[in-house]
Design a protein around this motif. Structure first.
Motif, PDB file in Angstrom:
ATOM      1  N   ALA A   1     -34.279  38.733  38.478  1.00  0.00           N
ATOM      2  CA  ALA A   1     -33.116  38.265  39.245  1.00  0.00           C
ATOM      3  C   ALA A   1     -32.031  37.728  38.313  1.00  0.00           C
ATOM      4  N   ILE A   2     -32.443  36.994  37.270  1.00  0.00           N
ATOM      5  CA  ILE A   2     -31.461  36.438  36.331  1.00  0.00           C
ATOM      6  C   ILE A   2     -30.701  37.566  35.644  1.00  0.00           C
ATOM      7  N   LYS A   3     -31.424  38.618  35.318  1.00  0.00           N
ATOM      8  CA  LYS A   3     -30.787  39.765  34.674  1.00  0.00           C
ATOM      9  C   LYS A   3     -29.735  40.392  35.600  1.00  0.00           C
ATOM     10  N   GLU A   4     -30.121  40.523  36.865  1.00  0.00           N
ATOM     11  CA  GLU A   4     -29.197  41.096  37.854  1.00  0.00           C
ATOM     12  C   GLU A   4     -27.974  40.206  38.057  1.00  0.00           C
ATOM     13  N   LEU A   5     -28.225  38.904  38.195  1.00  0.00           N
ATOM     14  CA  LEU A   5     -27.130  37.966  38.444  1.00  0.00           C
ATOM     15  C   LEU A   5     -26.155  37.928  37.265  1.00  0.00           C
ATOM     16  N   ALA A   6     -26.715  38.025  36.068  1.00  0.00           N
ATOM     17  CA  ALA A   6     -25.869  37.954  34.871  1.00  0.00           C
ATOM     18  C   ALA A   6     -25.234  39.301  34.546  1.00  0.00           C
ATOM     19  N   GLY A   7     -25.706  40.339  35.217  1.00  0.00           N
ATOM     20  CA  GLY A   7     -25.234  41.687  34.916  1.00  0.00           C
ATOM     21  C   GLY A   7     -23.960  42.059  35.659  1.00  0.00           C
ATOM     22  N   GLU A   8     -23.927  43.293  36.115  1.00  0.00           N
ATOM     23  CA  GLU A   8     -22.726  43.862  36.756  1.00  0.00           C
ATOM     24  C   GLU A   8     -22.131  42.937  37.820  1.00  0.00           C
ATOM     25  N   ASP A   9     -20.797  42.827  37.814  1.00  0.00           N
ATOM     26  CA  ASP A   9     -20.106  41.977  38.779  1.00  0.00           C
ATOM     27  C   ASP A   9     -20.128  42.649  40.145  1.00  0.00           C
ATOM     28  N   LYS A  10     -20.884  42.084  41.067  1.00  0.00           N
ATOM     29  CA  LYS A  10     -20.973  42.666  42.411  1.00  0.00           C
ATOM     30  C   LYS A  10     -21.402  41.607  43.409  1.00  0.00           C
TER      31      LYS A  10
END
Lengths: 541, 165
Positions: free
Chosen positions: A517-526
């Motif tokens: 989840a942290i990877k997703e949250l820190a990743g692409e702006d969406k």
């Protein structure tokens, strides 16, 4: 130029550089909305799902843009729904302009359909308000409203416009300047007082700076940092002052208060001179101001003279705009060193140990801290109210140019998502991260639809413990564990709920899902949602 | 301790409600409040008698100053100003008591402005403590109705807080 008053209202907003408004229509505000349609390329209306959220979104926009922003509601219930947002903005000195429709002039006072005395009802929470009786006054009133909201100690201004006034035809020209004889905020500090402050700081052995929201209101972050650096003075913040300093700054010792950190509270106890900048010493920040004032030389810089001496006795008051006053101060102070004092405060820094979470949950503080390490530096973090607010305020480690927004004074649940929306729209290139609990989320989740409709990219984090956690804790500690009305049974599956809106969602309930989840949250702006399962007994502090 | 506070405000509708609302929500006690026009038709003057310590009065002044329509606030010590209040008083007065009451009026420099078979209506304009004494003198006769304007005050000497045109 001749035009309808409603069109003139739109022209006023254009003249003030407004490109986004947050409005909810109704019969009494229809002429204005109709006029907005003619200018939809210049001013976009975001149809929020509740009027208060429109006010909170304008608040988030205003805090990031540094300019007053606009929310709109119809008469009666629409206007009354706005009050929570107006009061929230008032408590935190945020400049918003609330425009409300009103029943037609000849109906006022007759208890007409959807009639409410909104200028009367909102009076305790506005910096100023207008009930427009003559359409010809609209240009002047709008000019004054933006001026009053955005200058001095900022705050909300309400403009109530009867529907017949909106339909009138006026000769429009927008005033170039504004002059209100009874409103002249003090900007520059008194020179003698500035000298006194400099002298007190020079003779202090253990000086400390405490900054509040006023530092952001006056765009004085650079000046505060410089003063702290030049004079080697440690800094603490109130909740409203968070993110003025990076968490890894050598001279920064964290948030003061009931829910603050040890290093900040100990610093406040041990200092001999306390320089307050744009902080009003609210009861959550300083529980016993009398005791503090007895042992400490208090220097208070504030643009609002009424705040000086209100909550804490002051030895050296200095009225003025923080940015200007600090610049004046920087001209007269000399570089200093307080090695021993700073080293002493270093001993109060404690590295937090994270307890092992219960099966199926994660430690909320560990999650937030790890998330903050991964997020882009300039992320705007918006925290709600309750345990999630304290966890975010004290465990999210802000980096350079990061920003932390929350409802500090009013403590309004449901503030974070609409505020995050406004913040995102004010600065689309920055990541907008919202943190709330499962209680507060259910006061605002309707705004997920708004995010979807207008493509507003907010990273939503919902901390779920199926409790109103902070009240639960209060009942455990203060009411012998008699828990009442804090159980959120009946809540939906938040991952499924987000998916029902077409928003991708993840659930965090162990180490592995946390990483993902942290990877997703820190990743692409969406636009996305993460539900974080936390222990129902997890403490606030 | 009682304080006399003079407030110059814009003569707009709703100003009085902003001021009275401020007093109630900030927990300030108003003893009396009088409002009326000034030499400038755009400006009204409010005189407030408030009870509280120096810290409270300082806060009252500062909070009043924050209201956009408040032009000027000044609080006076009793020695710095002259204060007057108008009172109308209806007392029981049968024929046998009339002469006594008229004597009181004469001494207190008040006037009889109306009379019936069994009542007299009196008018007095004086300082707060004198009104209290006046009421005490008339109480034995039976006060039927009393109405007061609230205190207004003006600075002694040539000093002024007038807003000008």
């Amino acid at each position: 130029m001749k035009m309808s008053a409603s069109r003139a209202m739109v022209e006023c907003l254009k003249a003030e550089g407004i490109n986004t408004v947050y409005g909810y229509p109704g019969a009494a505000i229809c002429p204005f909305f109709d006029a907005l349609l003619d200018e939809e390329k210049t001013i976009k209306n975001i149809l929020v799902r509740h009027e208060a959220n429109g006010g909170h979104a304008a608040s988030g926009f205003a805090r990031i843009s540094g300019r007053p922003q606009v929310c709109i509601a119809t008469s009666g219930p629409g206007a009354v729904n706005l009050i929570t947002a107006i009061a929230t903005a008032y408590a935190d000195s945020i400049p918003i302009i609330a425009i409300t429709g009103q029943v037609s002039t000849e109906q006022i006072g007759s208890d007409a359909f959807q009639e409410a005395d909104i200028t009367g009802a909102a009076e305790p929470f506005v910096k100023h308000s207008y009930l427009v009786k003559d359409a010809g006054d609209i240009p002047r009133i709008f000019k004054e409203a933006f001026y009053i909201a955005g200058t001095g100690r900022p705050g909300p201004v309400l403009i109530d416009v009867p529907v017949d006034v909106q339909k009138a035809v006026i000769d429009f020209s927008y005033p170039k300047s504004v002059s209100i004889r009874s409103y002249k905020p003090t900007i520059k500090g008194n020179y003698m007082q500035v000298k006194r402050v400099a002298k007190a700081l020079k003779s202090a052995k253990r000086p400390l700076i405490c900054i509040g929201g006023g530092v952001f209101a006056s765009h004085a972050t650079e000046e505060v940092r410089k003063l702290s650096e030049v004079m080697d003075i440690p800094v603490i913040t109130t909740m409203m002052g968070i993110s003025c300093f990076n968490d890894d700054d050598r001279l920064f010792f964290g948030m003061i208060g009931t829910h603050g950190v040890k290093s900040a509270n100990s610093a406040a106890n041990d200092c001999d001179t306390l320089l307050l900048v744009g902080a009003r010493v609210g009861d959550r920040a300083v529980k016993t101001p009398l005791a503090l004032a007895e042992t400490t030389t208090i220097i208070h810089i504030d643009i609002d003279p009424a705040e000086i001496g209100k909550n804490i006795g002051t030895d050296i008051p200095l009225v003025g705009n923080a940015k200007d006053v600090l610049r004046q101060l920087l001209e007269v102070v000399e570089p200093m060193e307080h090695k021993e004092w700073v080293e002493h405060l270093e001993s109060y820094r404690v590295k937090r140990e994270y307890s092992r979470p219960k099966e199926g949950t994660v430690n909320p503080r560990e999650f937030i801290e790890k998330l903050s390490e991964a997020m882009p530096a300039e992320t705007i973090v918006t925290a709600d109210v309750g345990q999630n607010q304290i966890w975010a305020a004290t465990s999210y480690k802000l980096k350079a140019n990061g920003r932390f927004l929350t409802s500090g004074g009013m403590g309004t649940m449901g503030y974070s998502l609409p505020c995050a929306m406004g913040a995102k729209m004010a600065c689309p290139e920055r990541t907008s991260l919202q943190i709330c609990g499962d209680g507060s989320f259910q006061m605002q989740f309707m705004e997920m639809a708004t995010c979807v409709q207008y493509g507003i990219k907010v990273k939503i984090v919902v901390m779920t413990n199926n409790r109103l956690g902070m009240v639960r804790e209060l009942q455990d500690i203060g009411f012998n564990g008699r828990k009442v009305s804090v159980f959120l049974d009946g809540s939906p599956d938040f991952v499924k709920l987000a998916e029902a809106y077409g928003i991708p969602a993840l659930r965090v309930n162990d180490e592995k899902s946390m990483k993902k989840a942290i990877k997703e949250l820190a990743g692409e702006d969406k636009l996305m949602l993460v539900e974080v399962c936390v222990d129902e007994d997890a403490p606030t502090l | 301790m009682k304080h006399t506070i003079s407030v110059l405000v814009e003569n707009h509708s709703g100003v009085l409600s902003r001021i009275s609302g401020l007093f109630s929500r900030r927990g300030f006690n108003i003893e009396s409040l009088a409002v009326g026009p000034t030499e400038n038709p755009e400006v009204s003057r409010i005189t407030i008698i408030a009870d509280g310590d120096d810290h409270t009065v300082e806060q009252i002044e500062k909070q009043l100053n924050k209201l956009i329509e408040v032009i000027k606030v000044k609080s006076f010590k009793p020695s710095e100003c002259m204060a007057r209040e108008l009172m109308l008083l209806k007392v029981s007065a049968t024929a046998d008591k009339r002469q006594e009451i008229m004597t009181i009026c004469e001494i207190t420099e008040s006037k009889v402005i109306d009379m019936t078979v069994n009542t007299m209506t009196l008018e007095i304009c004086d300082k707060y403590d004198h009104l209290i004494k006046f009421v005490a003198l008339l109480e034995p006769y039976g006060i039927i109705e009393m109405v007061r304007t609230g205190t207004i005050a003006i600075q002694r000497g040539s000093d002024t807080i007038a807003a000008g045109k």
